[in-house]
Design an enzyme around this catalytic site. Structure first.
Site, PDB file in Angstrom:
ATOM      1  N   HIS A  60      -6.748   9.570  -2.531  1.00  0.00           N
ATOM      2  CA  HIS A  60      -5.623   8.756  -2.082  1.00  0.00           C
ATOM      3  C   HIS A  60      -4.290   9.440  -2.361  1.00  0.00           C
ATOM      4  O   HIS A  60      -4.150  10.157  -3.347  1.00  0.00           O
ATOM      5  CB  HIS A  60      -5.646   7.380  -2.772  1.00  0.00           C
TER       6      HIS A  60
ATOM      7  N   ASP B 279      -8.230   1.387 -14.816  1.00  0.00           N
ATOM      8  CA  ASP B 279      -7.486   0.886 -13.646  1.00  0.00           C
ATOM      9  C   ASP B 279      -7.113  -0.591 -13.813  1.00  0.00           C
ATOM     10  O   ASP B 279      -7.984  -1.437 -13.970  1.00  0.00           O
ATOM     11  CB  ASP B 279      -8.400   1.096 -12.418  1.00  0.00           C
TER      12      ASP B 279
ATOM     13  N   HIS C 109     -10.267  -2.106  -5.750  1.00  0.00           N
ATOM     14  CA  HIS C 109     -10.040  -2.108  -7.196  1.00  0.00           C
ATOM     15  C   HIS C 109     -10.799  -3.243  -7.888  1.00  0.00           C
ATOM     16  O   HIS C 109     -10.936  -4.340  -7.334  1.00  0.00           O
ATOM     17  CB  HIS C 109      -8.545  -2.251  -7.498  1.00  0.00           C
TER      18      HIS C 109
END
Ligand SMILES: [Zn+2]
Ligand SMILES: [Zn+2]
Length: 569
Positions: free
Chosen positions: A89, A210, A384
């Protein structure tokens, strides 16, 4: 005889020197979504972890992208042994070509990640300075004094990795961007078994994880669920031309669009440069499967019936020059939307892009298309992990220390609290931010110092812009500009021409009158300064700026940019 009990800590220090701390230096991504960049220091050597960009926020006029602050890496370039990339990304690899101007080091990542990164580096003309090294799922490479292990995770781009650094202070595990998708499109799951094995055999000393969805309860849906929706939508819209917009890097989404199109007897064409490039790259790497004869050029779709066409397009974020925006405003060279066309927006707007996306949706409706987006149908899922998955990772890793990464302040805050709930010692949970240097040693974890971590703004080809320029642009866009021009004779100590006040974007209808009054205020100030023996042009410019600024402030309570131009003759 009873032996003196010794803690492992004191026994280590009696037989050997205490081990040097391992440091993590955060250069971006902690406090904002984007420009992810960190650095791991092991035995004095450095490994860079991701080099991402951030997309500009609405208050950054004319800025194309924002980079991490590379000051620390520039100053320590001789200590850097390599760059490791978690996935492809832009917020993780987009800044690489800029870093390579200062560093010439090998770059490690999965074949797809490296392929996506290398493409950007080539475009920037930096490919001579980069050596890309492909690593396989589960592979461990030695970078400087550190063993670095690449562990598969699921995310919204294929071949994403978590990274385990095997250091003298124990295993430092970085989750990368991840979710725990139990039914991924390519069957490649997050390798929880390996992570569990590491936790059991060596222990996870420090987990960096994350935080993007740390406020969201439950579990993120599997990417496969989008495939079901797409197949249903395609079946219900037979006879209609279908255009699907998604991220060009979301190759699993693209695969599912291709599958749905194939099932409903459609051909596929791509629209937008990055879509075309990524489909080619992924096909070459065996990540995308497209049945023979199905992929067509966009110029060929005219010859087909609408029900035989599916177009994959870029621009799901409302980017002004991308294919979808051009279609919405009727400016696309390749595709004229008509009544009966169906546009599926298979993405969520990134925070900050909502306005542009809403405008594109409106434009698509105006052209007569039916628009399907995530408000009506589950045509998108996040890449996510939500709280359920974050807790799962915490419970599998049982880390000694924890630092939440990848998120705005509130995401990091909630993730830190979750770690404490899951049993991590609060003294060993640190909410760090950009610029923080974290030290991991035998005693635990601490914030040691900070390094520069300002936003680095890039304005297209024009290169870097500093805070001053950005502040000027903000002032110009919100308050306008007032300029005063005058000539002075320094010998005769008099104003010989002007002052004349010119304005742009300030004060509206009363501008004319105010300009005259402002000019006379500046004239008075200049005359009195000259009378007092001020012979210096710079000083007179200051006098003019102050007089004009004061006048404008008291008259209008605004703060436009004040530009004095005093010329001496
Ligand atoms: Zn990311
Ligand atoms: Zn990502």
């Amino acid at each position: 005889m009873r032996e003196q009990p010794l803690s492992s800590h004191s026994s280590a220090s009696t037989v050997a020197e205490p081990l040097a701390p391992v440091r993590v230096i955060f250069l971006g991504g902690l406090g904002e979504i984007g420009r992810n960049c960190a650095c791991i220091e092991v035995e004095g050597r450095l490994i860079v972890l991701d080099v991402g960009i951030m997309f500009p926020e609405p208050d950054m006029p004319g800025v194309d992208l924002v980079l991490p602050d590379f000051t620390f890496l520039r100053e320590n370039a001789h200590r850097v042994d390599g760059v490791v990339l978690t996935h492809g990304h832009e917020d993780h690899v987009g800044g690489l070509s800029y870093l390579l101007r200062d560093l010439e080091v090998p770059v490690y990542g999965s074949p797809l990640t490296v392929g996506l990164a290398a493409h950007r580096v080539r475009e920037a003309g930096q490919s001579k300075r980069a050596t890309f090294i492909e690593v396989a799922d589960g592979e461990t490479v030695e970078i400087g004094p550190c063993k670095v292990e690449f562990i598969p995770v699921t995310h919204s781009v294929p071949s994403a990795m978590a990274i385990a650094f095997h250091t003298p202070q124990g295993v430092v595990l970085h989750s990368g961007d991840f979710k725990i998708d139990l039914n991924p499109v390519d069957g490649r799951r997050t390798d929880l078994a390996r992570i569990g094995e590491l936790a059991k055999t060596k222990g996870i000393r420090l987990l960096l994880s994350d935080s993007t969805n740390a406020e969201e309860p439950g579990f993120t849906q599997s990417e496969s669920s989008v495939g079901e929706t797409l197949r249903r939508l395609f079946a219900m819209r037979s006879g209609h031309r279908i255009i699907v917009a998604c991220f060009a890097s979301h190759l699993h989404r693209i695969q599912q669009v291709i599958d749905a199109a194939h099932l409903s007897g459609r051909k596929i064409a791509t629209l937008g440069r990055s879509m075309k490039n990524n489909v080619e790259l992924a096909r070459r790497l065996g990540i995308l499967e497209i049945p023979k004869g199905m992929l067509m050029d966009i110029t060929e779709i005219e010859n087909l019936d609408p029900g035989e066409v599916c177009v994959l397009s870029t621009g799901s974020q409302g980017e002004p020059m991308a294919a979808m925006s051009l279609m919405a405003s009727g400016q696309s060279k390749w595709l004229d939307l008509t009544q009966g066309d169906v546009v599926i927006l298979s993405a969520h707007p990134i925070p900050g892009n909502e306005w542009s996306v809403a405008r594109v949706i409106d434009g698509l409706y105006r052209r007569g298309a039916e628009v399907v987006h995530s408000a009506h149908e589950p045509v998108h899922v996040s890449g996510h992990a939500r709280r359920g998955e974050l807790s799962t990772l915490l419970s599998i890793t049982r880390p000694d220390c924890f630092v939440p990464v990848h998120g705005e302040f509130r995401h990091l805050l909630h993730h830190a609290a979750l770690a404490v709930d899951m049993g991590v010692d609060p003294a060993k949970v640190i909410q760090a931010t950009d610029g923080d240097v974290i030290a991991l040693d035998a005693d635990g974890i601490s914030k040691e110092t900070t390094v520069p971590a300002a936003y680095l703004y890039v304005d297209g080809a024009a290169s870097d812009i500093d805070h001053g320029i950005l502040r000027d642009r903000q002032t110009l866009s919100s308050e306008g500009m007032v300029m005063v021009v005058a000539s002075v004779d320094l010998h005769e100590r008099e104003v010989v021409a002007g002052p004349e006040v010119l304005t742009r974007g300030w004060a509206g209808t009363s501008e004319q009158l105010l300009s005259v009054e402002a000019a006379s205020a500046v004239a008075d100030a200049l005359k009195s300064a000259l009378r007092d023996g001020n012979h210096d042009v710079e000083g007179l410019n200051r006098v003019a700026r102050r007089a004009l600024g004061r006048f404008v402030g008291t008259k209008t309570r605004q703060k436009p940019m004040i530009v004095p131009v005093i010329v001496a003759i």
